[in-house]
Design a protein around this motif. Structure first.
Motif, short mmCIF file in Angstrom:
data_model
loop_
_atom_site.label_atom_id
_atom_site.label_comp_id
_atom_site.label_asym_id
_atom_site.label_seq_id
_atom_site.Cartn_x
_atom_site.Cartn_y
_atom_site.Cartn_z
N PRO A 31 -18.01 -11.89 11.14
CA PRO A 31 -16.91 -11.28 11.91
C PRO A 31 -16.04 -10.41 11.01
N GLU A 32 -15.18 -9.62 11.63
CA GLU A 32 -14.32 -8.70 10.89
C GLU A 32 -12.89 -8.76 11.43
N ILE A 33 -11.93 -8.86 10.50
CA ILE A 33 -10.51 -8.72 10.82
C ILE A 33 -9.94 -7.68 9.85
N ASP A 34 -9.25 -6.68 10.40
CA ASP A 34 -8.72 -5.59 9.57
C ASP A 34 -7.22 -5.76 9.35
N VAL A 35 -6.83 -5.64 8.06
CA VAL A 35 -5.40 -5.57 7.75
C VAL A 35 -4.86 -4.23 8.24
N LEU A 36 -5.62 -3.20 7.94
CA LEU A 36 -5.20 -1.87 8.40
C LEU A 36 -6.33 -0.86 8.27
N GLU A 37 -6.27 0.15 9.10
CA GLU A 37 -7.01 1.40 8.96
C GLU A 37 -6.00 2.50 9.33
N ALA A 38 -5.73 3.37 8.37
CA ALA A 38 -4.69 4.40 8.61
C ALA A 38 -5.33 5.66 9.19
N GLN A 39 -4.57 6.31 10.09
CA GLN A 39 -5.08 7.52 10.75
C GLN A 39 -3.91 8.34 11.30
N LEU A 69 -1.78 10.69 19.65
CA LEU A 69 -0.97 10.96 20.83
C LEU A 69 0.35 11.64 20.50
N GLY A 70 0.57 12.00 19.24
CA GLY A 70 1.83 12.62 18.88
C GLY A 70 1.93 12.79 17.38
N PRO A 71 3.13 13.10 16.88
CA PRO A 71 3.31 13.32 15.45
C PRO A 71 3.28 12.00 14.68
N GLY A 72 3.10 12.18 13.38
CA GLY A 72 3.14 11.01 12.51
C GLY A 72 1.80 10.33 12.35
N ALA A 73 1.85 9.18 11.71
CA ALA A 73 0.63 8.43 11.40
C ALA A 73 0.75 7.01 11.92
N LYS A 74 -0.37 6.42 12.09
CA LYS A 74 -0.45 5.06 12.59
C LYS A 74 -1.38 4.22 11.72
N VAL A 75 -1.12 2.92 11.72
CA VAL A 75 -2.12 1.99 11.18
C VAL A 75 -2.70 1.23 12.35
N SER A 76 -4.03 1.13 12.36
CA SER A 76 -4.71 0.32 13.36
C SER A 76 -4.94 -1.06 12.74
N GLN A 77 -4.50 -2.08 13.44
CA GLN A 77 -4.70 -3.46 13.01
C GLN A 77 -5.51 -4.16 14.08
N VAL A 83 0.83 -1.21 0.00
CA VAL A 83 0.00 0.00 0.00
C VAL A 83 0.86 1.26 0.00
N SER A 84 0.36 2.27 -0.72
CA SER A 84 0.88 3.63 -0.62
C SER A 84 -0.30 4.52 -0.26
N PHE A 85 -0.15 5.33 0.85
CA PHE A 85 -1.29 6.04 1.43
C PHE A 85 -1.53 7.40 0.77
N PRO A 86 -2.81 7.84 0.82
CA PRO A 86 -3.12 9.16 0.27
C PRO A 86 -2.64 10.28 1.21
N GLY A 87 -2.46 11.43 0.64
CA GLY A 87 -2.09 12.61 1.45
C GLY A 87 -0.70 13.10 1.15
N GLY A 90 -7.73 12.92 8.19
CA GLY A 90 -9.08 12.95 7.63
C GLY A 90 -9.35 11.77 6.71
N TYR A 91 -8.33 11.31 6.00
CA TYR A 91 -8.55 10.13 5.16
C TYR A 91 -8.75 8.88 6.04
N TRP A 92 -9.57 8.00 5.53
CA TRP A 92 -9.80 6.75 6.25
C TRP A 92 -9.62 5.58 5.27
N PRO A 93 -8.37 5.28 4.93
CA PRO A 93 -8.14 4.12 4.06
C PRO A 93 -8.29 2.84 4.87
N GLY A 94 -8.95 1.87 4.28
CA GLY A 94 -9.17 0.61 4.98
C GLY A 94 -8.96 -0.59 4.07
N ILE A 95 -8.30 -1.59 4.58
CA ILE A 95 -8.17 -2.89 3.90
C ILE A 95 -8.53 -3.92 4.96
#
Length: 711
Positions: free
Chosen positions: A487-495, A499-507, A382-386, A393-398
């Motif tokens: 059921p649901e299992i997420d590869v990622l949700e980017a945000q 709690l600080g600088p930068g971005a995270k993926v929620s898995q 993946v390459s993220f938007p922005g 604000g973007y909510w990319p999800g896989i």
């Protein structure tokens, strides 16, 4: 002709030969029998018994004289010493004749008698039991002297012998005497056989034990037989065994491989899609899992072909939906136009343009009811938007969801998402509370819930198709006692990092029903484990009245955003669900080829009363899972700051690959142990109309729960 005692007609039973011109009036008296022949059954005995002694009944003739009631006397001449044939025209016995002897008849019989006498002429005294037999003349007889056919010294007095009116031998004929025709007389003496004369085939009739001797011919026969047996053994035993041993490794390699046939051939048929993209290189078709198991590729899409679109019915594996995702209060409309391939990757385009009453337009791609997998490893690049990692604000999800629920179709997911439960208890009830509303206490009040939900533990409508479903009620199967869900299992949700600088993926993984305060067990590594806490942390968000979540947050390097490098990073998860041993289930998430977090099945175990919510264990998903790729924007996920965003913006996906344990291939959306196809077809309205938000809105009634409604 046969006479008494079974003897054939002998030479002594006929009269001596006569002249061919004889009329029968002059007959030569028969000569006396040779001495020593008295014991012959055809010769008269030397006894002086009277001629009038009658022949016994066994002899076939009556007794008495010619004057005794007209019965002739015995056909025996005492003076001649042999029995005269009644066929002899010169017979002098007393047998009456019906008519006079004709000259022709006398001559005819005289010829027969002459031939027979000639045949017997060579018999020696004492020879007994000789018989005169006839055979057909053959061409070989021309090589045999007539003297050999007849007795030696028997010169025929005439050069012509007639039988009836036919000529048999004639010197003035074109058939010389040396080439006889018709019937040829010859003498047969049985005593010759008895005296030891061996015929050519007598060895066949010998009864004594055959002698045994070795010969080269015998050795050759036995050797050939052994060679034939050896050849048959090689053909039917040795060759199949050698073939099996030679091909066994190859057969094992292609066993259970759905992409090739039994001969190892990989079909490439027109309009028949391959689960594995032909552009996928061989070096990535196998891997060693984080669990130490061998995995093999079962599905891939490299998106290398530019210009692909995903309108309904266009692609065998993906479909771009056309809907508003109201369940998460999205600000965009998903349009099929905004999903396509370009430059060797998939593009999900988000535009800041009004569409269908909304401000933004974007894309969601689903493999729902087209491609599903059960247990395995999913990996995406993946390459993220922005513009950079500070975008918000973007909510990319896989992510993945059980095929029994269709993402974006509220009626289909109502009462199914995110249930992964196979027990019959309060966990299947609406709001996880008793029908009289008296508890459990943990469900009536949860400090981890939100005020918007009145701090209730659950606002879910209850598991629609649970293990408590009454017999005869609507259920997808395989039986009404099987708990089913989405059921649901997420590869990622980017945000943006909150709690600080930068971005995270929620898995994460979502579960229902919920334990008290959405807690999960994390006391042991088997329950919960963070591999590298410098880049990954447990997510403090654990759920709400709509879902319970187990998740972690991992850093995103800036180079993986479109505006700061546009490089691709790999993400995925590996999971295992075993219905026969549910305790060994797990989920391990991955970022950049390395595991980030792991949860075991025991992390979402039972939550017993009185302190718990009274539910049983939740399951590592056993449902067939479909894949969802989307780019959304929603305030329900994070605060939208358009000043940090650029439009249009794109989520790029280089590939999607699915692996499963070697020998454990399980792909398809309608497996026999978790069927979905029939249920979906029977409730088409819920699965085809995204505007319907509940099962009841789609026109269907909920099946009765034996513990909540009674049957």
């Amino acid at each position: 002709m046969t006479y008494p005692h079974g003897s054939a007609l002998s030479a002594h039973d006929v009269s001596p030969p006569s002249s061919d011109e004889s009329s029968g009036s002059s007959v030569r008296a028969p000569s006396s029998p040779a001495p020593g022949n008295a014991d012959s059954p055809l010769l008269a005995p030397t006894s002086t018994s009277t001629p009038s002694t009658p022949v016994t009944a066994s002899g076939g003739l009556g007794s008495g004289s010619a004057g005794n009631n007209g019965i002739p006397p015995p056909m025996r001449s005492a003076s001649a010493g042999y029995i005269s044939s009644p066929l002899n025209p010169n017979f002098q016995g007393g047998m009456p004749r019906s008519r006079p002897v004709s000259a022709r008849g006398s001559a005819f019989l005289n010829r027969i008698a002459s031939e027979e006498s000639a045949a017997f002429h060579g018999l020696t005294p004492g020879q007994r039991g000789s018989m005169l037999l006839y055979r057909l003349a053959s061409d070989d007889d021309k090589e045999i002297n007539s003297q050999a056919l007849l007795a030696p010294g028997n010169n025929l007095s005439s050069k012509r012998f007639s039988i009836g009116s036919e000529s048999v031998f004639s010197y003035d004929s074109k058939y010389p005497t040396g080439a006889p025709r018709g019937m040829v007389p010859y003498v047969y003496d049985p005593e010759l056989d008895a005296e030891g004369f061996d015929a050519a085939d007598d060895e066949l009739h010998r009864m004594e034990e055959p002698s045994f001797a070795w010969s080269w011919r015998g050795f050759a026969n036995i050797g050939l037989l052994l060679l034939l047996i050896a050849a048959l053994l090689c053909l039917f035993i040795l060759y199949p065994v050698l073939t099996f041993l030679h091909n066994n490794a190859r057969n094992l390699a292609i066993d259970n491989n759905i992409h090739i046939n039994a001969s190892g051939q990989l079909p490439s048929l027109i309009q028949l899609p391959d689960l594995i993209d032909s552009a996928t290189t061989d070096d990535v078709k196998t891997r060693t899992g984080f669990d130490g198991e061998d995995y093999e590729l079962v599905f891939s899409d490299e998106f290398n072909t530019d210009g692909r679109t995903f309108y309904p019915g266009e692609d065998p594996f993906w479909e771009a939906v056309d809907l508003w995702y109201g369940a998460t209060e999205d600000l965009e409309w998903y349009a099929p136009d905004n999903a396509f391939t370009r430059d060797g990757h998939l593009v999900l385009l988000m535009e800041n343009v009004p569409w269908q009453g909304l401000q933004y337009r974007s894309a969601m791609l689903q493999s729902w009811n087209k491609f599903c997998f059960t247990s395995g490893y999913i990996e995406v690049a993946v390459s993220f938007p922005g513009p950079n990692e500070e975008t918000q604000g973007y909510w990319p999800g896989i992510w993945t969801m059980g095929n029994l629920g269709r993402p974006g179709y509220g009626a289909a997911t109502d009462g199914l998402w995110p249930y992964t439960y196979d027990s019959c208890d309060v966990g299947t009830f609406p709001n996880q509370t008793y029908s009289n509303g008296t508890g459990p206490a943990a469900a009536l009040q949860s400090t981890a819930s939100r005020d918007k939900y009145n701090f209730d533990l659950s606002w879910l409508p209850g598991q629609r198709v649970s293990a408590c479903t009454c017999p005869g009620e609507d259920h997808p199967g395989p039986s009404n006692s099987k708990g089913r869900g989405a059921p649901e299992i997420d590869v990622l949700e980017a945000q943006k990092n909150k709690l600080g600088p930068g971005a995270k993926v929620s898995q994460s993984a979502q579960f229902a029903p919920f334990s008290h305060d959405y807690v999960y067990s994390n006391a042991t590594q088997d329950e919960w484990w963070v591999y590298d806490e410098t880049i990954t942390q447990a997510n403090t968000y654990v759920g709400s009245a709509l879902q319970q979540a187990v998740s972690g947050l991992t850093d995103i390097d800036p180079q993986y955003f479109n505006g700061t490098g546009g490089q691709f990073q790999t993400y995925g998860f590996e999971y295992w669900a075993n219905p026969q041993n549910r305790g060994e289930g797990f989920i391990t998430w991955m970022s950049g080829g390395k595991p980030t977090i792991r949860m075991g099945a025991s992390a979402v175990g039972a939550d017993p009363l009185p302190d718990g919510s009274g539910i049983s264990e939740r399951l590592i998903p056993e449902e067939p899972m479909s894949i969802i790729l989307n780019l959304a924007i929603s305030s329900s996920f994070q605060t939208v700051d358009t000043s940090t965003m650029t439009f249009p913006s794109e989520l790029h996906i280089d590939y999607v690959r699915i692996y499963q344990r070697k020998g454990q291939t399980n792909v398809g959306c309608d497996p026999s142990d978790y069927p979905t196809a029939d249920y979906i077809s029977r409730h088409e309205n819920a699965y085809t109309n995204p505007n319907l938000t509940s099962w009841a809105n789609a026109g269907y009634s909920r099946p009765k729960n034996s513990q909540y409604d009674g049957c």
